[in-house]
Motif scaffolding. Sequence first.
Motif, PDB file in Angstrom:
ATOM      1  N   ASN A  22      20.490  -8.850  -8.634  1.00 41.63           N
ATOM      2  CA  ASN A  22      21.840  -8.739  -8.429  1.00 41.63           C
ATOM      3  C   ASN A  22      22.181  -7.531  -9.673  1.00 41.63           C
ATOM      4  O   ASN A  22      22.861  -7.479 -10.623  1.00 41.63           O
ATOM      5  N   ALA A  23      21.367  -6.390  -9.547  1.00 37.43           N
ATOM      6  CA  ALA A  23      21.555  -5.421 -10.411  1.00 37.43           C
ATOM      7  C   ALA A  23      23.066  -4.673 -10.097  1.00 37.43           C
ATOM      8  O   ALA A  23      23.477  -4.577  -8.814  1.00 37.43           O
ATOM      9  N   LYS A  24      23.541  -4.281 -10.984  1.00 37.65           N
ATOM     10  CA  LYS A  24      24.766  -3.440 -11.191  1.00 37.65           C
ATOM     11  C   LYS A  24      24.640  -2.019 -11.577  1.00 37.65           C
ATOM     12  O   LYS A  24      23.892  -1.987 -12.567  1.00 37.65           O
ATOM     13  N   ALA A  25      25.095  -1.269 -10.784  1.00 37.75           N
ATOM     14  CA  ALA A  25      25.132   0.414 -11.128  1.00 37.75           C
ATOM     15  C   ALA A  25      26.374   1.068 -10.325  1.00 37.75           C
ATOM     16  O   ALA A  25      27.145   0.314  -9.591  1.00 37.75           O
ATOM     17  N   SER A  26      26.497   2.216 -10.954  1.00 45.05           N
ATOM     18  CA  SER A  26      27.481   2.973 -10.182  1.00 45.05           C
ATOM     19  C   SER A  26      27.052   4.474 -10.014  1.00 45.05           C
ATOM     20  O   SER A  26      26.408   4.864 -10.880  1.00 45.05           O
ATOM     21  N   VAL A  50      21.945  -4.049  -0.467  1.00 43.52           N
ATOM     22  CA  VAL A  50      23.122  -3.687  -1.092  1.00 43.52           C
ATOM     23  C   VAL A  50      23.990  -5.011  -0.805  1.00 43.52           C
ATOM     24  O   VAL A  50      24.131  -5.351   0.428  1.00 43.52           O
ATOM     25  N   LYS A  51      24.415  -5.576  -1.701  1.00 41.14           N
ATOM     26  CA  LYS A  51      25.445  -6.735  -1.646  1.00 41.14           C
ATOM     27  C   LYS A  51      26.784  -6.408  -1.705  1.00 41.14           C
ATOM     28  O   LYS A  51      27.715  -6.888  -0.942  1.00 41.14           O
ATOM     29  N   ILE A  65      26.504  -3.696  -6.199  1.00 45.95           N
ATOM     30  CA  ILE A  65      25.628  -4.847  -6.679  1.00 45.95           C
ATOM     31  C   ILE A  65      24.671  -4.714  -5.696  1.00 45.95           C
ATOM     32  O   ILE A  65      24.705  -4.818  -4.384  1.00 45.95           O
ATOM     33  N   TYR A  66      23.353  -4.639  -5.909  1.00 46.20           N
ATOM     34  CA  TYR A  66      22.214  -4.382  -4.943  1.00 46.20           C
ATOM     35  C   TYR A  66      20.653  -5.208  -5.609  1.00 46.20           C
ATOM     36  O   TYR A  66      20.871  -5.401  -6.716  1.00 46.20           O
ATOM     37  N   ASP A  67      19.997  -5.730  -4.744  1.00 43.47           N
ATOM     38  CA  ASP A  67      18.646  -6.131  -5.106  1.00 43.47           C
ATOM     39  C   ASP A  67      17.658  -5.223  -5.115  1.00 43.47           C
ATOM     40  O   ASP A  67      17.338  -4.625  -4.262  1.00 43.47           O
ATOM     41  N   THR A  71      15.811  -2.531  -2.525  1.00 43.90           N
ATOM     42  CA  THR A  71      16.383  -0.954  -2.501  1.00 43.90           C
ATOM     43  C   THR A  71      16.401  -0.388  -3.755  1.00 43.90           C
ATOM     44  O   THR A  71      16.344  -1.235  -4.746  1.00 43.90           O
ATOM     45  N   ASP A  72      16.747   0.903  -4.053  1.00 48.14           N
ATOM     46  CA  ASP A  72      16.982   1.440  -5.125  1.00 48.14           C
ATOM     47  C   ASP A  72      18.171   2.411  -5.154  1.00 48.14           C
ATOM     48  O   ASP A  72      18.514   2.768  -4.134  1.00 48.14           O
TER      49      ASP A  72
END
Length: 126
Positions: A22-26, A50-51, A65-67, A71-72
């Motif tokens: 559950n990585a968070k980024a912008s 991507v969630k 919010i993505y796994d 993915t990256d």
Amino acid sequence: MKQIILIFALLVTTVTFAQNKNAKASIEVDGVCGMCKERIEKAAIRTKGVKSAVWNVDTHELKLIYDERKTDLKTISKKIAEVGHDTKEIKATDEAYKSVHPCCKYRDKDVVDDHKGEKKSTSEQH
């Protein structure tokens, strides 16, 4: 020998847990309107892993919010560029950019100026 196996097991476990599901980024994504918002968010969400993807018309910030195991950010940026929107990392090809609706031509100063007055009402609707 047991110590080597134990150390190896610990390393594998550490590497596995180092990736956040559950990585968070912008990231910054260019666009000008509600149609851009829909296109950008769809491209991100359709990227495996991507969630959640929410793009802000005013700030051009795409919150994700993505796994990380699936993915990256570079892959997500590529998917967004494929539908015609530039990110800081990857620019959309001219062909992809030409595919966006005429009112979404964010590289055209006149189009951007036309959208300035409606930004607040567009972002409040979404």
